[in-house]
Enzyme design. Sequence first.
Site, PDB file in Angstrom:
ATOM      1  N   CYS A  97       0.819  -1.228   0.000  1.00  0.00           N
ATOM      2  CA  CYS A  97       0.000   0.000   0.000  1.00  0.00           C
ATOM      3  C   CYS A  97       0.847   1.271   0.000  1.00  0.00           C
ATOM      4  O   CYS A  97       0.313   2.370  -0.160  1.00  0.00           O
ATOM      5  CB  CYS A  97      -0.945  -0.009   1.193  1.00  0.00           C
ATOM      6  SG  CYS A  97      -1.896  -1.524   1.316  1.00  0.00           S
ATOM      7  N   HIS A 231      -3.133   6.894   2.208  1.00  0.00           N
ATOM      8  CA  HIS A 231      -3.576   5.587   1.711  1.00  0.00           C
ATOM      9  C   HIS A 231      -4.965   5.303   2.271  1.00  0.00           C
ATOM     10  O   HIS A 231      -5.208   5.502   3.464  1.00  0.00           O
ATOM     11  CB  HIS A 231      -2.581   4.510   2.138  1.00  0.00           C
ATOM     12  CG  HIS A 231      -3.108   3.120   2.012  1.00  0.00           C
ATOM     13  ND1 HIS A 231      -3.725   2.676   0.863  1.00  0.00           N
ATOM     14  CD2 HIS A 231      -3.145   2.085   2.892  1.00  0.00           C
ATOM     15  CE1 HIS A 231      -4.103   1.421   1.038  1.00  0.00           C
ATOM     16  NE2 HIS A 231      -3.775   1.050   2.264  1.00  0.00           N
ATOM     17  N   ASN A 262     -10.269  -0.646  -0.027  1.00  0.00           N
ATOM     18  CA  ASN A 262      -8.814  -0.484   0.097  1.00  0.00           C
ATOM     19  C   ASN A 262      -8.150  -1.255  -1.038  1.00  0.00           C
ATOM     20  O   ASN A 262      -8.066  -2.480  -0.997  1.00  0.00           O
ATOM     21  CB  ASN A 262      -8.371  -1.007   1.472  1.00  0.00           C
ATOM     22  CG  ASN A 262      -6.857  -1.037   1.648  1.00  0.00           C
ATOM     23  OD1 ASN A 262      -6.103  -0.905   0.689  1.00  0.00           O
ATOM     24  ND2 ASN A 262      -6.416  -1.232   2.870  1.00  0.00           N
TER      25      ASN A 262
HETATM   26  C1  LIG Z   1      -9.873  -4.810  10.741  1.00  0.00           C
HETATM   27  C2  LIG Z   1     -10.552  -3.998  11.820  1.00  0.00           C
HETATM   28  C3  LIG Z   1     -11.670  -3.148  11.213  1.00  0.00           C
HETATM   29  C4  LIG Z   1     -11.191  -4.982  12.821  1.00  0.00           C
HETATM   30  O1  LIG Z   1     -11.756  -4.242  13.888  1.00  0.00           O
HETATM   31  P1  LIG Z   1     -11.408  -4.663  15.388  1.00  0.00           P
HETATM   32  O2  LIG Z   1     -12.187  -3.794  16.265  1.00  0.00           O
HETATM   33  O3  LIG Z   1      -9.913  -4.661  15.539  1.00  0.00           O
HETATM   34  O4  LIG Z   1     -11.956  -6.156  15.401  1.00  0.00           O
HETATM   35  P2  LIG Z   1     -11.652  -7.305  16.425  1.00  0.00           P
HETATM   36  O5  LIG Z   1     -11.009  -8.417  15.694  1.00  0.00           O
HETATM   37  O6  LIG Z   1     -10.985  -6.792  17.666  1.00  0.00           O
HETATM   38  O7  LIG Z   1     -13.112  -7.743  16.831  1.00  0.00           O
HETATM   39  C5  LIG Z   1     -13.975  -6.859  17.565  1.00  0.00           C
HETATM   40  C6  LIG Z   1     -15.389  -7.402  17.488  1.00  0.00           C
HETATM   41  O8  LIG Z   1     -15.857  -7.319  16.151  1.00  0.00           O
HETATM   42  C7  LIG Z   1     -16.226  -8.619  15.689  1.00  0.00           C
HETATM   43  N1  LIG Z   1     -15.863  -8.725  14.290  1.00  0.00           N
HETATM   44  C8  LIG Z   1     -14.629  -9.008  13.762  1.00  0.00           C
HETATM   45  N2  LIG Z   1     -14.697  -9.013  12.424  1.00  0.00           N
HETATM   46  C9  LIG Z   1     -15.983  -8.735  12.108  1.00  0.00           C
HETATM   47  C10 LIG Z   1     -16.647  -8.576  10.887  1.00  0.00           C
HETATM   48  N3  LIG Z   1     -16.029  -8.699   9.700  1.00  0.00           N
HETATM   49  N4  LIG Z   1     -17.964  -8.249  10.937  1.00  0.00           N
HETATM   50  C11 LIG Z   1     -18.621  -8.107  12.103  1.00  0.00           C
HETATM   51  N5  LIG Z   1     -18.020  -8.231  13.289  1.00  0.00           N
HETATM   52  C12 LIG Z   1     -16.732  -8.548  13.290  1.00  0.00           C
HETATM   53  C13 LIG Z   1     -15.468  -9.577  16.564  1.00  0.00           C
HETATM   54  O9  LIG Z   1     -16.124 -10.823  16.626  1.00  0.00           O
HETATM   55  C14 LIG Z   1     -15.483  -8.869  17.886  1.00  0.00           C
HETATM   56  O10 LIG Z   1     -16.752  -9.041  18.495  1.00  0.00           O
HETATM   57  P3  LIG Z   1     -16.914  -9.157  20.105  1.00  0.00           P
HETATM   58  O11 LIG Z   1     -16.477  -7.798  20.624  1.00  0.00           O
HETATM   59  O12 LIG Z   1     -18.349  -9.413  20.267  1.00  0.00           O
HETATM   60  O13 LIG Z   1     -15.993 -10.247  20.509  1.00  0.00           O
HETATM   61  C15 LIG Z   1      -9.544  -3.086  12.581  1.00  0.00           C
HETATM   62  O14 LIG Z   1      -8.624  -3.871  13.312  1.00  0.00           O
HETATM   63  C16 LIG Z   1      -8.784  -2.201  11.651  1.00  0.00           C
HETATM   64  O15 LIG Z   1      -9.338  -1.249  11.118  1.00  0.00           O
HETATM   65  N6  LIG Z   1      -7.482  -2.474  11.425  1.00  0.00           N
HETATM   66  C17 LIG Z   1      -6.689  -1.793  10.438  1.00  0.00           C
HETATM   67  C18 LIG Z   1      -6.753  -2.604   9.165  1.00  0.00           C
HETATM   68  C19 LIG Z   1      -6.227  -1.870   7.953  1.00  0.00           C
HETATM   69  O16 LIG Z   1      -6.431  -0.695   7.803  1.00  0.00           O
HETATM   70  N7  LIG Z   1      -5.564  -2.622   7.089  1.00  0.00           N
HETATM   71  C20 LIG Z   1      -5.053  -2.132   5.855  1.00  0.00           C
HETATM   72  C21 LIG Z   1      -3.669  -1.667   6.032  1.00  0.00           C
HETATM   73  S1  LIG Z   1      -2.945  -1.368   4.518  1.00  0.00           S
END
Ligand SMILES: CC(C)(COP(=O)(O)OP(=O)(O)OC[C@H]1O[C@@H](n2cnc3c(N)ncnc32)[C@H](O)[C@@H]1OP(=O)(O)O)[C@@H](O)C(=O)NCCC(=O)NCCS
Length: 306
Positions: A97, A231, A262
């Site tokens: 990215c 990005h 993305n």
């Molecule tokens: C990916 C991202 C959105 C996930 O969000 P998060 O809050 O970290 O998610 P978690 O894995 O901690 O899970 C939190 C909750 O959401 C739920 N969850 C995870 N993925 C899910 C999905 N796709 N849909 C719905 N719920 C989801 C989990 O089960 C958990 O539920 P709980 O609280 O009841 O246990 C976040 O980590 C993020 O934005 N990261 C950056 C990623 C990025 O930008 N990548 C590109 C870089 S180039």
Amino acid sequence: MVDNEEMCTYIDSSDEWIQQRTGIVERRWASDDETTESLALDAARNALAHAGLDASAIDGVIVSTVSHFHQTPSLAAIVAAKIGATGAAAFDISAACAGFCYGLAQAESLVRSGAATNVLVIGVETLSRLTDLHDRSTAFLFSDGAGAVVVGPSETNGIGPVIWGSDGDQADVINQTTDWLTAAREGRPAYIAMQGQSVFRWATGFIADAAKRTLEASGLTPDQLDAFVPHQANNRITDSMLRHLKLPDSVVVARSIKTMGNNSAASIPIGIESLLKSGEAKSGDTCLIIGFGAGLVYAGQVITLP
Ligand SMILES: CC(C)(COP(=O)(O)OP(=O)(O)OC[C@H]1O[C@@H](n2cnc3c(N)ncnc32)[C@H](O)[C@@H]1OP(=O)(O)O)[C@@H](O)C(=O)NCCC(=O)NCCS
């Protein structure tokens, strides 16, 4: 176009969750008759038309991608030939990215040194083919697209100093967990995996600071910027960067992730194009860009919009 409702037929999720966590409402996936190459060619031809240049004037082609599915030859060499940039120096780079900003830094150096005159820089991805559409931690995020620019000689400095680097100790934060060879032997794809929270922490801490250092290296203050195109990883990351950078409200901010998802190396040129097309920014505006992603790698510059 794949909206969140369709996305939720692949994974257990909801439109509300995806929008709240990322800002994505819909994303673009390449159709069956489109390839990384065809997207790159479309973007290349658009960039040439925008620059008012014939392909014969291009003597360098850089393609940044992680989704060209041939290890060799490079996509850049194929694109150079197909657009008619006969004999141009051509190579691919793998900087995920951050790839567009890496390509821009290289093009700028090539032009400045005299090694090339006009360099075409393309960021292109078909990440939908590298993503397990049933993986709840990545499927809603990644998408396909392409964007390109021509970097050429100019009386005024249009590309500021690059601030860039890598941290391979965090290689497993976003990666293909299996190499192509093993995957092929085992008869399965080599999908991208991501540790979302680690990426989030890195992007909102280290990368937000790198964006600040990029602006400082350009010698400009936040109020001298017209636009900010980070990005398009995630709107919450963009919001966090904005708080860190303390940009005034007059600076327009790209949010193309909303409709494009993305798409890695393509996201910054697509973000720029979205601001130019909507009229929020115009050619000649001063814009801070920063890319960051798998590697981990990052790169940022202050540029004059084409
Ligand atoms: C990916 C991202 C959105 C996930 O969000 P998060 O809050 O970290 O998610 P978690 O894995 O901690 O899970 C939190 C909750 O959401 C739920 N969850 C995870 N993925 C899910 C999905 N796709 N849909 C719905 N719920 C989801 C989990 O089960 C958990 O539920 P709980 O609280 O009841 O246990 C976040 O980590 C993020 O934005 N990261 C950056 C990623 C990025 O930008 N990548 C590109 C870089 S180039």
